[in-house]
Design a protein around this motif. Sequence first.
Motif, PDB file in Angstrom:
ATOM      1  N   TYR A 188      57.105  62.969  71.257  1.00 46.03           N
ATOM      2  CA  TYR A 188      57.968  64.145  71.310  1.00 46.03           C
ATOM      3  C   TYR A 188      59.201  63.946  72.175  1.00 46.03           C
ATOM      4  CZ  TYR A 188      55.424  64.990  75.699  1.00 46.03           C
ATOM      5  OH  TYR A 188      54.861  64.859  76.943  1.00 46.03           O
ATOM      6  N   GLU A 189      59.442  62.710  72.616  1.00 45.25           N
ATOM      7  CA  GLU A 189      60.635  62.473  73.432  1.00 45.25           C
ATOM      8  C   GLU A 189      61.528  61.372  72.855  1.00 45.25           C
ATOM      9  OE1 GLU A 189      59.747  62.070  77.603  1.00 45.25           O
ATOM     10  OE2 GLU A 189      59.946  64.248  77.796  1.00 45.25           O
ATOM     11  N   PRO A 228      52.208  56.390  66.167  1.00 48.13           N
ATOM     12  CA  PRO A 228      52.303  57.069  64.860  1.00 48.13           C
ATOM     13  C   PRO A 228      51.204  58.114  64.714  1.00 48.13           C
ATOM     14  CG  PRO A 228      51.273  54.929  64.590  1.00 48.13           C
ATOM     15  CD  PRO A 228      51.637  55.034  66.053  1.00 48.13           C
ATOM     16  N   MET A 229      51.385  59.247  65.377  1.00 47.94           N
ATOM     17  CA  MET A 229      50.356  60.279  65.409  1.00 47.94           C
ATOM     18  C   MET A 229      50.911  61.603  64.922  1.00 47.94           C
ATOM     19  SD  MET A 229      48.782  59.385  69.177  1.00 47.94           S
ATOM     20  CE  MET A 229      47.267  60.328  68.984  1.00 47.94           C
ATOM     21  N   ALA A 230      50.067  62.363  64.221  1.00 46.94           N
ATOM     22  CA  ALA A 230      50.426  63.718  63.837  1.00 46.94           C
ATOM     23  C   ALA A 230      50.358  64.627  65.067  1.00 46.94           C
ATOM     24  CB  ALA A 230      49.480  64.224  62.753  1.00 46.94           C
ATOM     25  N   PHE A 231      50.984  65.785  64.959  1.00 47.63           N
ATOM     26  CA  PHE A 231      51.095  66.704  66.084  1.00 47.63           C
ATOM     27  C   PHE A 231      49.727  67.058  66.670  1.00 47.63           C
ATOM     28  CE2 PHE A 231      51.761  71.342  67.328  1.00 47.63           C
ATOM     29  CZ  PHE A 231      52.246  71.023  68.583  1.00 47.63           C
ATOM     30  N   TYR A 266      47.937  64.184  68.321  1.00 52.81           N
ATOM     31  CA  TYR A 266      48.453  63.873  69.646  1.00 52.81           C
ATOM     32  C   TYR A 266      47.919  64.864  70.684  1.00 52.81           C
ATOM     33  CZ  TYR A 266      51.554  62.641  73.452  1.00 52.81           C
ATOM     34  OH  TYR A 266      52.032  62.241  74.673  1.00 52.81           O
ATOM     35  N   ILE A 267      47.913  66.137  70.350  1.00 52.75           N
ATOM     36  CA  ILE A 267      47.378  67.130  71.279  1.00 52.75           C
ATOM     37  C   ILE A 267      45.924  66.826  71.610  1.00 52.75           C
ATOM     38  CG2 ILE A 267      46.628  69.541  71.421  1.00 52.75           C
ATOM     39  CD1 ILE A 267      49.283  70.363  70.274  1.00 52.75           C
ATOM     40  N   ASP A 268      45.146  66.461  70.604  1.00 56.68           N
ATOM     41  CA  ASP A 268      43.743  66.116  70.846  1.00 56.68           C
ATOM     42  C   ASP A 268      43.621  64.919  71.784  1.00 56.68           C
ATOM     43  OD1 ASP A 268      42.903  68.191  69.244  1.00 56.68           O
ATOM     44  OD2 ASP A 268      42.548  66.946  67.476  1.00 56.68           O
ATOM     45  N   SER A 269      44.542  63.960  71.654  1.00 52.61           N
ATOM     46  CA  SER A 269      44.472  62.761  72.493  1.00 52.61           C
ATOM     47  C   SER A 269      44.811  63.080  73.950  1.00 52.61           C
ATOM     48  CB  SER A 269      45.420  61.682  71.961  1.00 52.61           C
ATOM     49  OG  SER A 269      46.785  61.976  72.254  1.00 52.61           O
ATOM     50  N   ILE A 270      45.672  64.073  74.169  1.00 55.03           N
ATOM     51  CA  ILE A 270      46.047  64.465  75.529  1.00 55.03           C
ATOM     52  C   ILE A 270      45.038  65.451  76.109  1.00 55.03           C
ATOM     53  CG2 ILE A 270      47.826  65.579  76.943  1.00 55.03           C
ATOM     54  CD1 ILE A 270      48.571  62.777  75.931  1.00 55.03           C
TER      55      ILE A 270
END
Length: 221
Positions: free
Chosen positions: A128-129, A152-155, A158-162
């Motif tokens: 996102y940056e 290369p991650m979907a939105f 990515y949230i799940d990974s964080i």
Amino acid sequence: MIPQQSWEDARRLWDFQQMGHRVHPCSVAIGLGSHDLGVADTTAALYHRGMAPLIVFTGATSRTTRERMPRGEAEHYRERAIDLGVPADAILVEPNARNTGENITFSRALLADRGTHVTSALLVCKPYEERRAYGTARKLWPDVEWVCASAPMAFMEYIDSIGDARLVIDMLVGAQQRLMVYPEQGFMIRQDIPADVEAAYHRLVSAGFTSRLVPAPAARD
């Protein structure tokens, strides 16, 4: 609870931040320090694909990382990349940068001191940056071809990974704000912002996703 409208607005900012660059071999890969070790993973993967013969990891610590990365973001990135099979002698560490501008400026000085001729650079950052990093790099080191890369991650992936949706949305809002205010302060190049993206940003601010905003005049974090 995060309202559905906020989810839709955050996804719109996420999509806008993706530069969509075609990754190709470059002189160096520069991994921008942050709370996300996935940046180190992506940089290591690009190295193994032959996309850059040399890596610079750049970053000190911030309020987000001082506890989880006590030795500094760049050093933790280096350790992660070595664990992933990158040779230690292919990695340079820039341990002092505390914002994106310093990431670029200090990395440039480090590479110059080493005698590395840079014509192109992979700019590896959080998904996102990308656009914020690109705008800053183009402003501060304009004679280099900048190629943005991120995991290369979907939105939602990515949230799940964080593991913290509000943090990610706050970061998205902060990144978008900087695209809007930093060009006027000479920190990055100006980029066209579609009306629907700007409207999504303002709705998210009104919804309270403000922890990563900077005041005006902005003091870079």
